[in-house]
Design a protein around this motif. Structure first.
Motif, PDB file in Angstrom:
ATOM      1  N   THR A 262      -4.422   3.290   4.456  1.00 44.54           N
ATOM      2  CA  THR A 262      -5.498   3.294   3.453  1.00 44.54           C
ATOM      3  C   THR A 262      -6.137   4.677   3.349  1.00 44.54           C
ATOM      4  O   THR A 262      -6.494   5.121   2.253  1.00 44.54           O
ATOM      5  N   LEU A 263      -6.286   5.360   4.479  1.00 45.07           N
ATOM      6  CA  LEU A 263      -6.820   6.727   4.438  1.00 45.07           C
ATOM      7  C   LEU A 263      -5.879   7.656   3.670  1.00 45.07           C
ATOM      8  O   LEU A 263      -6.327   8.535   2.925  1.00 45.07           O
ATOM      9  N   LEU A 264      -4.578   7.435   3.825  1.00 45.07           N
ATOM     10  CA  LEU A 264      -3.608   8.233   3.072  1.00 45.07           C
ATOM     11  C   LEU A 264      -3.690   7.926   1.577  1.00 45.07           C
ATOM     12  O   LEU A 264      -3.630   8.837   0.738  1.00 45.07           O
TER      13      LEU A 264
ATOM     14  N   VAL B 273       0.844  -1.208   0.000  1.00 45.42           N
ATOM     15  CA  VAL B 273       0.000   0.000   0.000  1.00 45.42           C
ATOM     16  C   VAL B 273       0.875   1.252   0.000  1.00 45.42           C
ATOM     17  O   VAL B 273       0.584   2.232  -0.699  1.00 45.42           O
ATOM     18  N   CYS B 274       1.963   1.226   0.784  1.00 48.77           N
ATOM     19  CA  CYS B 274       2.889   2.366   0.795  1.00 48.77           C
ATOM     20  C   CYS B 274       3.510   2.581  -0.587  1.00 48.77           C
ATOM     21  O   CYS B 274       3.669   3.726  -1.032  1.00 48.77           O
ATOM     22  N   ILE B 275       3.876   1.484  -1.269  1.00 49.57           N
ATOM     23  CA  ILE B 275       4.407   1.578  -2.636  1.00 49.57           C
ATOM     24  C   ILE B 275       3.371   2.205  -3.562  1.00 49.57           C
ATOM     25  O   ILE B 275       3.683   3.077  -4.392  1.00 49.57           O
ATOM     26  N   LEU B 276       2.117   1.774  -3.409  1.00 50.25           N
ATOM     27  CA  LEU B 276       1.035   2.292  -4.250  1.00 50.25           C
ATOM     28  C   LEU B 276       0.833   3.794  -4.023  1.00 50.25           C
ATOM     29  O   LEU B 276       0.616   4.558  -4.968  1.00 50.25           O
TER      30      LEU B 276
ATOM     31  N   SER C 109       3.133   5.897  -3.075  1.00 51.25           N
ATOM     32  CA  SER C 109       4.272   6.571  -3.693  1.00 51.25           C
ATOM     33  C   SER C 109       4.114   6.664  -5.215  1.00 51.25           C
ATOM     34  O   SER C 109       4.451   7.684  -5.821  1.00 51.25           O
ATOM     35  N   ILE C 110       3.603   5.602  -5.823  1.00 51.06           N
ATOM     36  CA  ILE C 110       3.408   5.599  -7.281  1.00 51.06           C
ATOM     37  C   ILE C 110       2.355   6.623  -7.676  1.00 51.06           C
ATOM     38  O   ILE C 110       2.556   7.432  -8.599  1.00 51.06           O
ATOM     39  N   ILE C 111       1.213   6.607  -6.973  1.00 49.11           N
ATOM     40  CA  ILE C 111       0.125   7.535  -7.301  1.00 49.11           C
ATOM     41  C   ILE C 111       0.570   8.980  -7.111  1.00 49.11           C
ATOM     42  O   ILE C 111       0.203   9.868  -7.888  1.00 49.11           O
ATOM     43  N   SER C 112       1.386   9.219  -6.100  1.00 53.46           N
ATOM     44  CA  SER C 112       1.791  10.586  -5.784  1.00 53.46           C
ATOM     45  C   SER C 112       2.888  11.118  -6.692  1.00 53.46           C
ATOM     46  O   SER C 112       3.164  12.318  -6.693  1.00 53.46           O
TER      47      SER C 112
END
Length: 490
Positions: free
Chosen positions: A100-102, A39-42, A44-47
């Protein structure tokens, strides 16, 4: 010189003994860690992915993307570390909620950042986190959520960014202290009003429009619209808060106060079917609450946990001395110390069943086994020795675990001291009472019951003083009123 070195060593030893033991965080399974990391990787990718959409793409752009990706990944890790530091007992579900909220925030920023004010995106999740996991975690989440914007083209007005941080910080700080749904409702009204007037002063009156707006609700930049959407979002957050509490195991102050209501079916049943146990519970509540207040612990948690710690005695109330009328004792008729010990252990096992059946939060259910820890049932063990039974001490000890928090440890000590203090002579001195308290607490320490509780020596001293203060309050003489035929005296 030798004496000076010896004295210094003693001082260092006493200082180390007085410090709070380091509380080890709960271990999270590898699968949960993997999910959290993905989720943290996701996030970072989205951001950061829009940095790769630049054409033509060169090495400097790739390097810039990698730095942004790494930065956001580190921010996510810092957020998890902060949450674990504030709540060593935090579960994987709760960490997943924070991350998940982030993630949801980053996705919402990409899709709706041009139509919804950042106030409505960041403040409601901060309320959820502060209520369930504490103000420090909420402040860390707000800081990271405010700094990492997925689209560099979306620029926030500096004054709006300042108002966002102030409002989010207020919600984070107050959210962790609010103790009722009514106070939450007040917060959801006053924060939007405060943001409205702040924007009016700092951004400008020309941004207010009540009419002639085709998309009034999603009119980003309109001060009144932004404040209204924020109020609606906070109201919906409060409405769905019980769902978050249930799914993610959050234990808010409001939830604790609701559980502490003595009209709750399980507590009401305890007062009717086991009145002696209920009276014993109320007395323990007084001792435990005062001690927890003295060391700065969670008063609402221990007050609620104390009410439910002995609900397991409902399975057989008359087998416990406080519920007997003095006519007969079932243990005497049983005449088997080993079976009597099984009955005593059963009140813990049955209590956990009651907790599951009534869906008590885990932090409350923990009080049921931990208030007994692995204590020895000394009375029945002695009975077995008198009968010359060759038995192992293991069969006369509770299954545990020993207290894993300060609150459950305080309850164990209050449970041990309550009967002894109540049985003391009314003319007993403070010194005698303190000696009784110290002996009981010292015996728990020697037995290893407080090893995992995170209580320091200084806190144990304060707990002793708190118990003494409560005993001094309840130890008082009553005036012997004269009687008459019509009983007019009161």
């Amino acid at each position: 010189m030798q004496n000076i070195i010896t004295s210094i060593k003693k001082l260092f030893y006493l200082w180390r003994r007085s410090q709070v033991p380091v509380k080890q965080p709960i271990k999270i399974s590898r699968i949960d860690n993997l999910i959290i990391f993905l989720v943290c990787i996701l996030i970072s990718i989205i951001s950061s992915y829009k940095l790769l959409l630049i054409s033509p793409l060169n090495i400097a752009d790739i390097f810039s993307w990698f730095l942004t990706f790494t930065e956001i990944l580190i921010f996510s890790g810092v957020l998890i570390l902060v949450s674990k530091k504030e709540n060593p007992a935090i579960s994987s579900r709760q960490i997943c909620l924070i991350i998940t909220l982030l993630l949801a925030l980053q996705v919402t920023k990409l899709t709706l950042a041009s139509t919804i004010s950042p106030l409505s995106l960041i403040i409601p999740p901060a309320l959820i986190i502060s209520q369930g996991m504490g103000s420090i975690t909420a402040l860390a989440w707000v800081s990271i959520a405010s700094l990492i914007w997925p689209d560099p083209e979306i620029v926030i007005n500096n004054n709006l960014f300042f108002i966002l941080l102030v409002c989010a910080s207020i919600v984070s700080l107050l959210g962790g202290r609010i103790r009722s749904r009514a106070q939450l409702l007040q917060l959801s009204i006053f924060v939007p009003i405060g943001s409205f007037f702040s924007q009016w002063i700092l951004i400008g009156k020309d941004k207010i429009s009540f009419v002639n707006q085709q998309n009034f609700i999603l009119a980003n930049g309109n001060i009144f619209s932004d404040s209204l959407v924020l109020a609606i979002a906070m109201l919906f957050t409060i409405l769905f808060m019980p769902i978050f509490e249930s799914i993610f195991g959050l234990l808010t102050k409001a939830r604790l106060l609701e559980l502490a209501d003595k009209e709750k079916p399980l507590i009401r049943r305890l007062s009717l079917e086991a009145p002696g146990t209920f009276e014993h519970t109320l007395l323990i509540c007084g001792l435990a609450e005062e001690a927890t207040r003295m060391i700065g612990g969670d008063i609402d948690l221990i007050k609620t946990g104390a009410l439910y710690h002995d609900v397991g005695k409902l399975h057989a109330p008359n087998w416990f001395i406080e519920n007997q009328d003095g006519s007969k004792n079932p243990h005497d008729e049983l005449d088997d110390p080993i079976k009597s010990a099984v009955v005593l252990q059963a009140h813990v096992d049955e209590g956990l069943k009651f907790a599951r059946k009534n869906r008590l939060p885990k932090l409350i259910a923990n009080f049921i086994p931990e208030h007994q820890g692995t204590l020895k049932m000394g009375y029945f063990f002695q009975k077995a020795k008198e009968k010359n039974l060759d038995v192992n001490e293991y069969y006369f000890r509770y299954k545990g675990p020993i207290p894993q928090s300060k609150e459950t440890a305080i309850l164990m000590l209050a449970d041990g001291c309550e009967a002894a203090l109540r049985a003391m002579n009314i003319n007993a001195s403070d010194k005698e009472a303190l000696e009784t308290i110290s002996n009981i607490i010292c015996s728990r320490e020697k037995d290893g019951q407080l090893d995992d509780s995170n209580l320091s020596k200084g806190e144990i001293f304060l707990i002793k003083r708190a118990f003494l203060n409560v005993w001094k309050r309840i130890r008082h003489r009553r005036i012997q009123y004269p009687t008459s035929k019509n009983n007019t005296f009161s």
